[in-house]
Scaffold this motif. Structure first.
Motif, PDB file in Angstrom:
ATOM      1  N   ALA A 254      96.514  27.146  -2.436  1.00  0.00           N
ATOM      2  CA  ALA A 254      96.848  28.335  -3.235  1.00  0.00           C
ATOM      3  C   ALA A 254      96.684  28.091  -4.741  1.00  0.00           C
ATOM      4  O   ALA A 254      95.950  28.842  -5.402  1.00  0.00           O
ATOM      5  N   PRO A 255      97.328  27.076  -5.325  1.00  0.00           N
ATOM      6  CA  PRO A 255      97.139  26.894  -6.766  1.00  0.00           C
ATOM      7  C   PRO A 255      95.693  26.537  -7.131  1.00  0.00           C
ATOM      8  O   PRO A 255      95.173  26.990  -8.159  1.00  0.00           O
ATOM      9  N   LEU A 256      95.043  25.759  -6.286  1.00  0.00           N
ATOM     10  CA  LEU A 256      93.656  25.397  -6.561  1.00  0.00           C
ATOM     11  C   LEU A 256      92.755  26.632  -6.512  1.00  0.00           C
ATOM     12  O   LEU A 256      91.886  26.824  -7.372  1.00  0.00           O
ATOM     13  N   ALA A 257      92.978  27.482  -5.508  1.00  0.00           N
ATOM     14  CA  ALA A 257      92.190  28.724  -5.403  1.00  0.00           C
ATOM     15  C   ALA A 257      92.431  29.618  -6.617  1.00  0.00           C
ATOM     16  O   ALA A 257      91.498  30.254  -7.130  1.00  0.00           O
ATOM     17  N   ASN A 258      93.689  29.662  -7.110  1.00  0.00           N
ATOM     18  CA  ASN A 258      93.991  30.454  -8.304  1.00  0.00           C
ATOM     19  C   ASN A 258      93.215  29.940  -9.515  1.00  0.00           C
ATOM     20  O   ASN A 258      92.627  30.726 -10.272  1.00  0.00           O
TER      21      ASN A 258
ATOM     22  N   MET B  66      90.468  28.095  -9.548  1.00  0.00           N
ATOM     23  CA  MET B  66      89.031  28.322  -9.347  1.00  0.00           C
ATOM     24  C   MET B  66      88.668  29.783  -9.567  1.00  0.00           C
ATOM     25  O   MET B  66      87.630  30.097 -10.175  1.00  0.00           O
ATOM     26  N   GLY B  67      89.511  30.690  -9.096  1.00  0.00           N
ATOM     27  CA  GLY B  67      89.257  32.123  -9.285  1.00  0.00           C
ATOM     28  C   GLY B  67      89.308  32.520 -10.742  1.00  0.00           C
ATOM     29  O   GLY B  67      88.476  33.311 -11.222  1.00  0.00           O
ATOM     30  N   LEU B  68      90.281  31.975 -11.476  1.00  0.00           N
ATOM     31  CA  LEU B  68      90.393  32.296 -12.897  1.00  0.00           C
ATOM     32  C   LEU B  68      89.204  31.749 -13.688  1.00  0.00           C
ATOM     33  O   LEU B  68      88.686  32.423 -14.596  1.00  0.00           O
ATOM     34  N   VAL B  69      88.764  30.547 -13.354  1.00  0.00           N
ATOM     35  CA  VAL B  69      87.587  29.977 -14.016  1.00  0.00           C
ATOM     36  C   VAL B  69      86.374  30.863 -13.766  1.00  0.00           C
ATOM     37  O   VAL B  69      85.583  31.145 -14.670  1.00  0.00           O
ATOM     38  N   GLN B  70      86.242  31.328 -12.536  1.00  0.00           N
ATOM     39  CA  GLN B  70      85.102  32.199 -12.192  1.00  0.00           C
ATOM     40  C   GLN B  70      85.174  33.518 -12.959  1.00  0.00           C
ATOM     41  O   GLN B  70      84.158  34.028 -13.453  1.00  0.00           O
ATOM     42  N   LEU B  71      86.396  34.068 -13.089  1.00  0.00           N
ATOM     43  CA  LEU B  71      86.547  35.318 -13.853  1.00  0.00           C
ATOM     44  C   LEU B  71      86.133  35.115 -15.319  1.00  0.00           C
ATOM     45  O   LEU B  71      85.474  35.978 -15.914  1.00  0.00           O
TER      46      LEU B  71
ATOM     47  N   ILE C  97      95.829  35.457 -21.237  1.00  0.00           N
ATOM     48  CA  ILE C  97      96.514  35.736 -19.964  1.00  0.00           C
ATOM     49  C   ILE C  97      95.975  34.800 -18.883  1.00  0.00           C
ATOM     50  O   ILE C  97      96.747  34.196 -18.129  1.00  0.00           O
ATOM     51  N   TYR C  98      94.642  34.668 -18.814  1.00  0.00           N
ATOM     52  CA  TYR C  98      94.030  33.761 -17.830  1.00  0.00           C
ATOM     53  C   TYR C  98      94.493  32.319 -18.059  1.00  0.00           C
ATOM     54  O   TYR C  98      94.796  31.583 -17.121  1.00  0.00           O
ATOM     55  N   HIS C  99      94.560  31.954 -19.341  1.00  0.00           N
ATOM     56  CA  HIS C  99      95.001  30.604 -19.682  1.00  0.00           C
ATOM     57  C   HIS C  99      96.427  30.363 -19.183  1.00  0.00           C
ATOM     58  O   HIS C  99      96.735  29.316 -18.611  1.00  0.00           O
ATOM     59  N   GLU C 100      97.307  31.317 -19.398  1.00  0.00           N
ATOM     60  CA  GLU C 100      98.700  31.187 -18.951  1.00  0.00           C
ATOM     61  C   GLU C 100      98.772  31.084 -17.425  1.00  0.00           C
ATOM     62  O   GLU C 100      99.504  30.265 -16.873  1.00  0.00           O
TER      63      GLU C 100
ATOM     64  N   GLN D 261     100.147  27.967 -15.127  1.00  0.00           N
ATOM     65  CA  GLN D 261     101.131  28.117 -14.046  1.00  0.00           C
ATOM     66  C   GLN D 261     100.598  27.531 -12.737  1.00  0.00           C
ATOM     67  O   GLN D 261     101.317  26.830 -12.017  1.00  0.00           O
ATOM     68  N   ALA D 262      99.319  27.797 -12.438  1.00  0.00           N
ATOM     69  CA  ALA D 262      98.717  27.270 -11.207  1.00  0.00           C
ATOM     70  C   ALA D 262      98.618  25.753 -11.269  1.00  0.00           C
ATOM     71  O   ALA D 262      98.875  25.058 -10.281  1.00  0.00           O
ATOM     72  N   ALA D 263      98.278  25.213 -12.438  1.00  0.00           N
ATOM     73  CA  ALA D 263      98.193  23.760 -12.595  1.00  0.00           C
ATOM     74  C   ALA D 263      99.573  23.115 -12.413  1.00  0.00           C
ATOM     75  O   ALA D 263      99.701  22.052 -11.791  1.00  0.00           O
ATOM     76  N   MET D 264     100.617  23.770 -12.932  1.00  0.00           N
ATOM     77  CA  MET D 264     101.981  23.241 -12.759  1.00  0.00           C
ATOM     78  C   MET D 264     102.398  23.299 -11.290  1.00  0.00           C
ATOM     79  O   MET D 264     103.036  22.371 -10.783  1.00  0.00           O
ATOM     80  N   ALA D 265     102.017  24.361 -10.595  1.00  0.00           N
ATOM     81  CA  ALA D 265     102.316  24.458  -9.161  1.00  0.00           C
ATOM     82  C   ALA D 265     101.585  23.358  -8.397  1.00  0.00           C
ATOM     83  O   ALA D 265     102.148  22.730  -7.492  1.00  0.00           O
ATOM     84  N   LEU D 266     100.332  23.115  -8.782  1.00  0.00           N
ATOM     85  CA  LEU D 266      99.555  22.047  -8.154  1.00  0.00           C
ATOM     86  C   LEU D 266     100.189  20.686  -8.428  1.00  0.00           C
ATOM     87  O   LEU D 266     100.286  19.844  -7.536  1.00  0.00           O
ATOM     88  N   ASP D 267     100.665  20.481  -9.648  1.00  0.00           N
ATOM     89  CA  ASP D 267     101.339  19.235  -9.998  1.00  0.00           C
ATOM     90  C   ASP D 267     102.597  19.044  -9.147  1.00  0.00           C
ATOM     91  O   ASP D 267     102.878  17.930  -8.683  1.00  0.00           O
ATOM     92  N   ALA D 268     103.345  20.101  -8.904  1.00  0.00           N
ATOM     93  CA  ALA D 268     104.547  20.017  -8.074  1.00  0.00           C
ATOM     94  C   ALA D 268     104.189  19.609  -6.641  1.00  0.00           C
ATOM     95  O   ALA D 268     104.888  18.798  -6.021  1.00  0.00           O
ATOM     96  N   VAL D 269     103.097  20.157  -6.121  1.00  0.00           N
ATOM     97  CA  VAL D 269     102.652  19.795  -4.769  1.00  0.00           C
ATOM     98  C   VAL D 269     102.253  18.322  -4.732  1.00  0.00           C
ATOM     99  O   VAL D 269     102.601  17.593  -3.790  1.00  0.00           O
TER     100      VAL D 269
END
Length: 169
Positions: free
Chosen positions: A109-113, A115-120, A133-136, A140-148
């Motif tokens: 999930a965080p990785l897909a987020n 990747m999707g934001l980079v593509q956008l 907004i994309y940066h924020e 958040q996705a990177a922090m979620a990935l770090d938690a995992v």
């Protein structure tokens, strides 16, 4: 008891109160063998300090020419170390499955987020406000990935602890 013979009615079973359940368990298997059924099982025994021992127990009915059970052959082998290793392997397998599930589901999930934001960003060429907004959201996705990742490392450390090993620092 090696070299000694039992008289009719004598027993070598312990009579300690804490052993009563273990003796009853052994006797249930012995009764099966006396009825003509071969028994192969693992028996757990707990001492008065709560420490467990395991025994491979094999009981075989020995019959006379008329097919009547006249005695029981009993073989017991201390299997405590084997059972400890088996239990350790079971625990490690569970840890490995937990880690695999986390990696295959919670990483996605965080990785897909991200990747999707980079593509956008690449496709839309957003203005600075949208980019913020994309940066924020990427943060958040990177922090979620770090938690995992921390959860995986924590579970891996538990796996090493079960083996009495230390993970590489």
């Amino acid at each position: 008891y090696f070299g000694n013979y039992l008289e009719t009615g004598e027993a070598i079973l312990p009579t300690d109160e804490y052993k009563l359940e273990a003796v009853q368990h052994w006797m249930a298997h012995f009764e099966k063998a006396l009825s003509g059924e071969a028994v192969d099982t693992v028996v757990q025994d707990t001492n008065r300090h709560g420490e467990s021992s395991y025994f491979d127990l094999s009981l075989y009915p020995i019959k006379n020419d008329q097919g009547e059970v006249v005695c029981v052959g009993c073989f017991a082998h201390n299997a405590t170390e084997r059972k400890k290793r088996e239990n350790l392997i079971k625990d490690q397998n569970k840890q490995s499955l937990d880690i695999a599930w986390i990696q295959s589901h919670e990483f996605r999930a965080p990785l897909a987020n991200i990747m999707g934001l980079v593509q956008l960003i690449q496709l839309d060429k957003p203005d600075q406000e949208t980019l913020n907004i994309y940066h924020e959201k990427m943060l958040q996705a990177a922090m979620a990935l770090d938690a995992v990742i921390h959860r995986v490392v924590e579970k891996s450390a538990v796996s090493f602890d079960m083996q009495g090993m230390q993970p590489d620092a």
